[in-house]
Design a protein around this motif. Structure first.
Motif, PDB file in Angstrom:
ATOM      1  N   GLN A  54       0.672  -1.183   0.228  1.00 47.71           N
ATOM      2  CA  GLN A  54       0.114   0.174   0.140  1.00 47.71           C
ATOM      3  C   GLN A  54       1.040   1.179  -0.312  1.00 47.71           C
ATOM      4  N   ALA A  55       1.768   1.443   0.474  1.00 48.53           N
ATOM      5  CA  ALA A  55       2.804   3.244   1.118  1.00 48.53           C
ATOM      6  C   ALA A  55       3.491   2.733  -0.769  1.00 48.53           C
ATOM      7  N   ALA A  56       4.208   1.426  -1.065  1.00 49.47           N
ATOM      8  CA  ALA A  56       4.696   1.761  -2.489  1.00 49.47           C
ATOM      9  C   ALA A  56       3.540   2.585  -3.423  1.00 49.47           C
ATOM     10  N   LEU A  57       2.202   2.554  -3.437  1.00 46.99           N
ATOM     11  CA  LEU A  57       1.240   2.185  -4.172  1.00 46.99           C
ATOM     12  C   LEU A  57       1.046   3.908  -3.705  1.00 46.99           C
ATOM     13  N   VAL A  58       0.652   4.009  -2.382  1.00 48.00           N
ATOM     14  CA  VAL A  58       0.417   5.789  -2.454  1.00 48.00           C
ATOM     15  C   VAL A  58       1.707   6.751  -3.310  1.00 48.00           C
ATOM     16  N   ASP A  59       2.599   5.932  -2.969  1.00 49.10           N
ATOM     17  CA  ASP A  59       3.525   6.615  -3.619  1.00 49.10           C
ATOM     18  C   ASP A  59       3.536   7.131  -5.295  1.00 49.10           C
ATOM     19  N   LEU A  60       3.013   6.228  -5.277  1.00 53.29           N
ATOM     20  CA  LEU A  60       2.636   6.201  -6.931  1.00 53.29           C
ATOM     21  C   LEU A  60       1.783   7.219  -7.419  1.00 53.29           C
ATOM     22  N   LEU A  61       1.158   7.395  -6.313  1.00 55.19           N
ATOM     23  CA  LEU A  61      -0.480   7.759  -6.309  1.00 55.19           C
ATOM     24  C   LEU A  61      -0.656   9.011  -7.044  1.00 55.19           C
ATOM     25  N   LEU A  62      -1.071   9.471  -8.391  1.00 50.71           N
ATOM     26  CA  LEU A  62      -1.471  11.068  -8.877  1.00 50.71           C
ATOM     27  C   LEU A  62      -2.750  11.625  -8.551  1.00 50.71           C
TER      28      LEU A  62
END
Length: 167
Positions: A54-62
């Protein structure tokens, strides 16, 4: 004699394009019962083999990080993604596409990609690297004004790797 664009003209032009993108996005995703942010999550998960921290996904979200938990809770409720335990760190969460989420992504993705190609394909191929470089300059200027060091990592993650396909 043609007037030279001033910085404010550039801002207005960007805001005009942003508004058009948002309207097009809302109209495109609404029949599927999704928002652009929800599709972005499905898309990122699909391109990362259906699973991400989830942390990696949040970093990539726009989208803003503060609204992510609400969006993810709705997607879990709707059966599009599921949360699981991280195999090495119990404090972290792993997000995974469900079969319903993957099927919805497969249904939407081809027409989404075609729409992106139709609009942004209007920009000639030979001008795209310079356009992207100009956008990065603006991106970095905003972050520098905020005193943020985020730029290099996020930009690299989004634009340095070859595009992957997922089924």
């Amino acid at each position: 004699m043609e007037r030279k664009p001033e910085p404010h003209d550039l801002l207005v032009a960007l805001l005009l394009v942003q508004s058009l993108i948002e309207r097009r996005s809302d109209a495109f995703f609404q029949p599927y019962g999704l928002t652009g942010a929800q599709f972005n999550i499905l898309n990122l998960l699909a391109y990362h083999d259906g699973k991400m921290d989830q942390a990696a996904l949040v970093d990539l979200l726009l989208v803003g990080k503060s609204s992510i938990s609400i969006v993810l809770n709705r997607m879990v409720r709707d059966g599009l993604v599921q949360r699981g335990e991280h195999p090495k760190d119990r404090r972290q969460v792993v997000l995974a596409l469900t079969l319903k989420g993957r099927n919805l992504w497969r249904k939407i993705s081809p027409s989404y990609e075609a729409g992106v190609e139709k609009i942004l394909g209007a920009l000639p191929v030979n001008r795209r690297p310079a356009f992207l470089a100009d956008l990065k300059t603006l991106h970095d200027a905003f972050l520098a004004e905020e005193g943020s060091a985020e730029s290099g990592q996020r930009w690299q993650a989004l634009f340095s790797q070859p595009k992957r396909t997922s089924q």
